[in-house]
Design a protein around this motif. Sequence first.
Motif, PDB file in Angstrom:
ATOM      1  N   ALA A  78       6.060 -54.349  40.441  1.00  0.00           N
ATOM      2  CA  ALA A  78       6.374 -54.267  41.844  1.00  0.00           C
ATOM      3  C   ALA A  78       5.494 -55.191  42.638  1.00  0.00           C
ATOM      4  O   ALA A  78       6.157 -55.979  43.624  1.00  0.00           O
ATOM      5  CB  ALA A  78       6.729 -52.998  42.238  1.00  0.00           C
ATOM      6  N   LEU A  79       4.255 -55.171  42.295  1.00  0.00           N
ATOM      7  CA  LEU A  79       3.131 -55.979  43.265  1.00  0.00           C
ATOM      8  C   LEU A  79       3.459 -57.435  42.866  1.00  0.00           C
ATOM      9  O   LEU A  79       3.220 -58.152  43.637  1.00  0.00           O
ATOM     10  CB  LEU A  79       1.781 -55.445  42.776  1.00  0.00           C
ATOM     11  CG  LEU A  79       1.200 -54.018  43.486  1.00  0.00           C
ATOM     12  CD1 LEU A  79      -0.032 -53.799  43.101  1.00  0.00           C
ATOM     13  CD2 LEU A  79       1.189 -54.468  45.252  1.00  0.00           C
ATOM     14  N   LYS A  80       3.685 -57.803  41.753  1.00  0.00           N
ATOM     15  CA  LYS A  80       3.806 -59.183  41.352  1.00  0.00           C
ATOM     16  C   LYS A  80       5.015 -59.730  42.145  1.00  0.00           C
ATOM     17  O   LYS A  80       4.943 -60.906  42.318  1.00  0.00           O
ATOM     18  CB  LYS A  80       4.040 -59.189  39.864  1.00  0.00           C
ATOM     19  CG  LYS A  80       2.448 -59.200  39.147  1.00  0.00           C
ATOM     20  CD  LYS A  80       2.844 -59.366  37.664  1.00  0.00           C
ATOM     21  CE  LYS A  80       1.486 -59.111  36.730  1.00  0.00           C
ATOM     22  NZ  LYS A  80       1.565 -59.423  35.349  1.00  0.00           N
ATOM     23  N   GLU A  84       5.706 -54.144  47.636  1.00  0.00           N
ATOM     24  CA  GLU A  84       4.689 -53.172  47.777  1.00  0.00           C
ATOM     25  C   GLU A  84       5.170 -51.696  47.919  1.00  0.00           C
ATOM     26  O   GLU A  84       4.354 -50.576  47.388  1.00  0.00           O
ATOM     27  CB  GLU A  84       3.766 -53.449  49.000  1.00  0.00           C
ATOM     28  CG  GLU A  84       2.973 -54.769  48.720  1.00  0.00           C
ATOM     29  CD  GLU A  84       1.836 -55.001  50.111  1.00  0.00           C
ATOM     30  OE1 GLU A  84       2.041 -54.091  50.906  1.00  0.00           O
ATOM     31  OE2 GLU A  84       1.078 -55.936  50.153  1.00  0.00           O
ATOM     32  N   GLN A  85       6.198 -51.344  48.665  1.00  0.00           N
ATOM     33  CA  GLN A  85       6.639 -50.071  48.818  1.00  0.00           C
ATOM     34  C   GLN A  85       7.042 -49.575  47.682  1.00  0.00           C
ATOM     35  O   GLN A  85       6.827 -48.182  47.255  1.00  0.00           O
ATOM     36  CB  GLN A  85       8.075 -50.307  49.815  1.00  0.00           C
ATOM     37  CG  GLN A  85       8.637 -48.931  50.250  1.00  0.00           C
ATOM     38  CD  GLN A  85       7.585 -47.780  50.920  1.00  0.00           C
ATOM     39  OE1 GLN A  85       6.566 -48.337  51.472  1.00  0.00           O
ATOM     40  NE2 GLN A  85       7.924 -46.683  50.528  1.00  0.00           N
ATOM     41  N   LEU A  86       7.763 -50.649  46.689  1.00  0.00           N
ATOM     42  CA  LEU A  86       8.136 -49.862  45.293  1.00  0.00           C
ATOM     43  C   LEU A  86       7.019 -49.638  44.277  1.00  0.00           C
ATOM     44  O   LEU A  86       6.666 -48.698  43.686  1.00  0.00           O
ATOM     45  CB  LEU A  86       8.993 -50.935  44.606  1.00  0.00           C
ATOM     46  CG  LEU A  86      10.487 -50.943  45.194  1.00  0.00           C
ATOM     47  CD1 LEU A  86      11.012 -52.445  44.454  1.00  0.00           C
ATOM     48  CD2 LEU A  86      11.198 -49.736  45.177  1.00  0.00           C
ATOM     49  N   ALA A  87       5.774 -50.473  44.734  1.00  0.00           N
ATOM     50  CA  ALA A  87       4.610 -50.201  43.945  1.00  0.00           C
ATOM     51  C   ALA A  87       4.068 -48.967  44.337  1.00  0.00           C
ATOM     52  O   ALA A  87       3.237 -48.261  43.437  1.00  0.00           O
ATOM     53  CB  ALA A  87       3.514 -51.192  44.319  1.00  0.00           C
ATOM     54  N   ARG A  88       3.957 -48.598  45.736  1.00  0.00           N
ATOM     55  CA  ARG A  88       3.444 -47.115  46.224  1.00  0.00           C
ATOM     56  C   ARG A  88       4.362 -46.002  45.566  1.00  0.00           C
ATOM     57  O   ARG A  88       3.654 -45.076  45.235  1.00  0.00           O
ATOM     58  CB  ARG A  88       3.609 -47.126  47.728  1.00  0.00           C
ATOM     59  CG  ARG A  88       2.558 -48.135  48.591  1.00  0.00           C
ATOM     60  CD  ARG A  88       2.856 -47.824  50.018  1.00  0.00           C
ATOM     61  NE  ARG A  88       1.704 -48.484  50.678  1.00  0.00           N
ATOM     62  CZ  ARG A  88       2.276 -49.877  51.485  1.00  0.00           C
ATOM     63  NH1 ARG A  88       3.588 -50.418  51.126  1.00  0.00           N
ATOM     64  NH2 ARG A  88       1.458 -50.639  52.098  1.00  0.00           N
ATOM     65  N   ILE A  89       5.592 -46.258  45.555  1.00  0.00           N
ATOM     66  CA  ILE A  89       6.163 -44.990  44.986  1.00  0.00           C
ATOM     67  C   ILE A  89       6.043 -44.956  43.290  1.00  0.00           C
ATOM     68  O   ILE A  89       5.928 -43.755  42.919  1.00  0.00           O
ATOM     69  CB  ILE A  89       7.965 -45.390  44.976  1.00  0.00           C
ATOM     70  CG1 ILE A  89       8.410 -45.566  46.535  1.00  0.00           C
ATOM     71  CG2 ILE A  89       8.837 -44.394  44.179  1.00  0.00           C
ATOM     72  CD1 ILE A  89       9.710 -45.898  46.965  1.00  0.00           C
ATOM     73  N   ALA A  90       5.731 -46.026  42.899  1.00  0.00           N
ATOM     74  CA  ALA A  90       5.611 -45.788  41.301  1.00  0.00           C
ATOM     75  C   ALA A  90       4.069 -45.282  41.005  1.00  0.00           C
ATOM     76  O   ALA A  90       3.824 -44.553  40.371  1.00  0.00           O
ATOM     77  CB  ALA A  90       5.390 -47.418  40.804  1.00  0.00           C
TER      78      ALA A  90
END
Length: 222
Positions: A78-80, A84-90
């Motif tokens: 997600a970060l790549k 960022e929001q999806l990365a936070r959820i993950a």
Amino acid sequence: MSIIRRVRDITLASLNEHLEKSEDPVKLIDQFLWGTREEIIQSERLHSQYSAHSQHLKMQWLQAEQQKDKREQQAVTALKAGEEQLARIALHEKASADERAAQYRELYEQSRLSLEDLGNNLQEMRSEYQIAYDKREYYSARMESLKLQQRMNSRYGAVGGGKQDGMFRRLDDRLSGMEHEARSLRELRQGGVDSSQGRTGAQNPAVERELEQLKRKLGQGG
């Protein structure tokens, strides 16, 4: 502390002491074997249940570890992608999976130690059972030998050593008496009487009187 609750009245450690006071050691050992066997059966059942539970805990722990790794990879992806929001959820789900993995791992370790303790106790009880069983076989053979010895003594000790010995002793005394009479007569014929008197027919009055007395004593005189 052992997870097995001892239900036997007698343990192997005190069995020898009880055997010394028991009039029927085989019966006492049978009671010990019965109690130990029941305990082994219950412990084997508990061991099977504990083993299945332990495997379930391990599976939950490993699944949580896999979930944690998966969420971490998703956060990187997600970060790549600039999400960022999806990365936070993950990462949030990764933290939950990490906590869950730690909890299940602790439960599994506790279960593994209990399972190991139970296995050791089972092995100890099986060993005690075998030792007691060997003792039972020994005492059973020993008591059977004693019973047979008592039967033999009863049949041949009193009869053979009493009536038969007395019978043979009386027979021996009778034969000895007969042998003594025959030997006395033989000695008398060989030299006990003067042969010259026997040929001339001369008689000694004293001898004749004693002869008559002997006849009367033997029931031959009249």
